[in-house]
Design an enzyme around this catalytic site. Sequence first.
Site, short mmCIF file in Angstrom:
data_model
loop_
_atom_site.label_atom_id
_atom_site.label_comp_id
_atom_site.label_asym_id
_atom_site.label_seq_id
_atom_site.Cartn_x
_atom_site.Cartn_y
_atom_site.Cartn_z
N GLN A 90 -6.27 -24.77 -21.04
CA GLN A 90 -5.46 -24.32 -22.19
C GLN A 90 -6.37 -24.00 -23.36
O GLN A 90 -5.92 -23.50 -24.38
CB GLN A 90 -4.49 -25.44 -22.60
N HIS A 108 -4.26 -19.84 -22.41
CA HIS A 108 -3.89 -19.52 -23.79
C HIS A 108 -4.87 -18.56 -24.47
O HIS A 108 -4.91 -18.49 -25.69
CB HIS A 108 -3.74 -20.80 -24.62
N GLY A 174 -7.34 -34.46 -20.59
CA GLY A 174 -7.31 -34.27 -22.04
C GLY A 174 -6.21 -33.36 -22.55
O GLY A 174 -6.46 -32.49 -23.37
N THR A 175 -4.99 -33.59 -22.08
CA THR A 175 -3.87 -32.83 -22.63
C THR A 175 -2.67 -33.73 -22.79
O THR A 175 -2.41 -34.58 -21.94
CB THR A 175 -3.51 -31.60 -21.76
N1 APR Z 1 -11.13 -37.30 -23.60
C1 APR Z 1 -9.98 -36.90 -23.01
N2 APR Z 1 -8.84 -36.72 -23.68
C2 APR Z 1 -8.85 -36.95 -25.00
C3 APR Z 1 -10.00 -37.36 -25.69
C4 APR Z 1 -11.20 -37.53 -24.93
N3 APR Z 1 -12.34 -37.92 -25.48
N4 APR Z 1 -9.69 -37.51 -27.00
C5 APR Z 1 -8.38 -37.20 -27.13
N5 APR Z 1 -7.88 -36.86 -25.92
C6 APR Z 1 -6.51 -36.46 -25.55
C7 APR Z 1 -5.39 -37.02 -26.41
O1 APR Z 1 -5.07 -38.35 -25.99
C8 APR Z 1 -4.26 -36.03 -26.11
O2 APR Z 1 -3.49 -36.44 -25.00
O3 APR Z 1 -6.38 -35.05 -25.68
C9 APR Z 1 -5.00 -34.74 -25.77
C10 APR Z 1 -4.85 -33.64 -26.78
O4 APR Z 1 -3.50 -33.26 -26.87
P1 APR Z 1 -3.04 -32.07 -27.83
O5 APR Z 1 -3.61 -32.25 -29.20
O6 APR Z 1 -1.56 -31.95 -27.71
O7 APR Z 1 -3.77 -30.78 -27.21
P2 APR Z 1 -3.41 -29.95 -25.91
O8 APR Z 1 -2.65 -30.76 -24.93
O9 APR Z 1 -4.68 -29.31 -25.48
O10 APR Z 1 -2.46 -28.85 -26.52
C11 APR Z 1 -1.94 -27.85 -25.69
O11 APR Z 1 -1.02 -26.80 -27.61
O12 APR Z 1 -1.01 -25.96 -29.77
C12 APR Z 1 -1.25 -25.68 -28.47
O13 APR Z 1 -2.31 -23.78 -27.71
C13 APR Z 1 -2.58 -25.10 -28.10
O14 APR Z 1 -3.65 -25.12 -25.94
C14 APR Z 1 -3.05 -25.94 -26.93
C15 APR Z 1 -1.78 -26.56 -26.45
#
Ligand code: APR
Length: 242
Positions: A90, A108, A174-175
């Site tokens: 993503q 994305h 990590g999402t």
């Molecule tokens: N290692 C792994 N995961 C981690 C770490 C780490 N060191 N630090 C934080 N995280 C995790 C958090 O616990 C969380 O679950 O990364 C995740 C980030 O979540 P979001 O901020 O929601 O990001 P993401 O899931 O990538 O968002 C998806 O949302 O706004 C849109 O387009 C944007 O692609 C993005 C999409």
Amino acid sequence: MSKAPHLVVFSGSGISVESGIETFRASDGLWANHPVAEVATPKGFERDPARVLDFYNDRREQVRRAAPNPAHRAIAELERAGFRVSVITQNIDDLHERAGSGNVLHLHGELARARSSVDAQMHYPVPESGIALGDLCDKGSQLRPDVVWFGEAVPLFDDACELVAEADLLLVVGTSLAVMPAAFLLDYLADDAACVLVDPDARALAPPDVVPVDMKAGEGVPALVDQWQREQALAPPDGTMR
Ligand code: APR
């Protein structure tokens, strides 16, 4: 002849945290300081294109200074070691590619590309200094980042679904699984395939049938990759395939 097992990685912003790039939804994440409606929607771009271009130019500069971390590198290493690996990310950064992964689908979009704001098929490389107001496509309209904004279609979603449907193991990293349709990808996994989520919040986030690994990407992913290389097989951490 049976095909080699296929690992599909589905990564989010958490995989790049240990490279110094912030997530979106943490209390100090990107969306806390930059309202989504203003920087990541077509309406926001119409209202204030300069602000949106600045936001993505800053992101690009940040990524340029960052380097892949042990999680990106371990995934690429598995491919080099002869495993079948596909990455669906993503993320709009290029850290998977810079670590050496050869099959990366950017669900994305990508910071490295610009596109026409009137024709999504017209792509351009981004100039060294970023996209500026007045940089035009061949149809005379303003260039914009080639990223998927809220409210826009996700053109590569069907391709990503096909990859997930072919996976023997889906490694989610990590999402928060908060954004659709991306998070629906997990529903396309075959009944006999397994799914692992590596995230410090994995236990809270993992849907049923997903094995949670409550670790940072930079520790959890290399540990799993190490296990798979030793066993010469893909398996979730409890050793069972669903
Ligand atoms: N290692 C792994 N995961 C981690 C770490 C780490 N060191 N630090 C934080 N995280 C995790 C958090 O616990 C969380 O679950 O990364 C995740 C980030 O979540 P979001 O901020 O929601 O990001 P993401 O899931 O990538 O968002 C998806 O949302 O706004 C849109 O387009 C944007 O692609 C993005 C999409």
